[in-house]
Structures are given as C-alpha cells and as structure tokens.
Scaffold this motif. Structure first.
Motif, short mmCIF file in Angstrom:
data_model
loop_
_atom_site.label_atom_id
_atom_site.label_comp_id
_atom_site.label_asym_id
_atom_site.label_seq_id
_atom_site.Cartn_x
_atom_site.Cartn_y
_atom_site.Cartn_z
N ASP A 47 0.86 -1.18 0.00
CA ASP A 47 0.00 0.00 0.00
C ASP A 47 0.90 1.24 0.00
O ASP A 47 2.12 1.13 0.10
CB ASP A 47 -0.98 -0.02 1.18
CG ASP A 47 -0.29 0.09 2.54
OD1 ASP A 47 0.94 0.32 2.59
OD2 ASP A 47 -0.98 -0.05 3.55
N THR A 49 1.39 3.59 2.18
CA THR A 49 2.14 3.86 3.41
C THR A 49 3.41 3.03 3.48
O THR A 49 4.49 3.56 3.80
CB THR A 49 1.26 3.59 4.65
OG1 THR A 49 0.07 4.37 4.53
CG2 THR A 49 1.97 3.94 5.93
N ARG A 83 -7.84 -0.05 2.14
CA ARG A 83 -6.51 0.18 1.56
C ARG A 83 -6.51 -0.10 0.06
O ARG A 83 -7.27 -0.93 -0.43
CB ARG A 83 -5.46 -0.74 2.21
CG ARG A 83 -5.27 -0.51 3.66
CD ARG A 83 -4.26 -1.44 4.29
NE ARG A 83 -4.00 -2.64 3.53
CZ ARG A 83 -2.90 -3.36 3.61
NH1 ARG A 83 -1.95 -3.01 4.44
NH2 ARG A 83 -2.73 -4.44 2.90
#
Length: 125
Positions: A47, A49, A83
């Motif tokens: 993802d 992040t 996500r």
C-alpha cells in the motif's frame, strides 16, 4: 543495394508508435523515486504507506508517483478493504526492471555480464 537500404532495413525497425510508448516508459522510470517504487513492487505488492516507508519518501509524493505510474500502465492497483494495494503485474516491466538492477552493482558500477547470458549481437553490415 545494401541490406539496410530501402524497405528491407525498415522492417526490423520499431514503428513510431512503439518508439513513442517506449520513450514514455523510460521517461516514467527516469525518476529515481518512481524507479525505486517500481523495483519495490516487483518484489511484492504494497500500500502507499509501506511504499513511502520503504522508499523514504512522503506518502503524498509516493501517491503522486503512483498515479503517474498507473496512468502509464506500469503499476496496477486493487482495493482491499479501505486500503489500495499496488503491484507490478506486467511480466515485461518486471523483466526490464530486474535486468537493469542485475546490471548495476550495489556500489553503482556496472556489473559484469555472465558469459552465458550475454546476447548475441547481430553483425554490422
């Protein structure tokens, strides 16, 4: 008349459309951050992040790079709950990115090619 003159030499050349798309692909990968993101995604999906953490870039910057890579067709995504997971699933992109990093040693110098993998070059005429 030589082999490279006239139509015979042009048959082996890529079309202008192929050259434009190839140039755009290299433009997308010419950013060190985008290239690193693609390299990370070649190994595993992530993802935004985790990509930001691994690439040591801000989430906002990674997000912008991912948007460009998706538009260029180099990265794909899917929703997983809240996500968005990104991946590189085009085997040609995977091969291209793996090959360039196999060619460059960790210190940034060019790594020697193993003799058995060296492609045969066509003789010049």
């Amino acid at each position: 008349m030589t082999e490279h003159s006239g139509d015979a030499g042009r048959e082996a050349l890529p079309t202008s459309a192929q050259v434009e798309v190839a140039a755009e692909t290299f433009r997308m990968l010419s950013s060190s951050t985008r290239l690193l993101i693609v390299r990370i995604l070649v190994d595993a999906e992530h993802d935004v992040t985790s990509l930001a953490d691994l690439s040591e870039a801000s989430v906002q910057a990674v997000s912008q790079h991912l948007a460009k890579l998706r538009l260029a067709g180099l990265v794909s995504s899917r929703r997983e709950g809240r996500r968005i997971i990104y991946t590189v699933d085009d085997p040609h992109v995977v091969t291209m990115v793996e090959e360039i990093f196999e060619h460059i040693a960790p210190d940034g110098s060019l790594a020697p090619d193993p003799a058995e993998r060296r492609p045969q070059r066509r003789p010049r005429r």
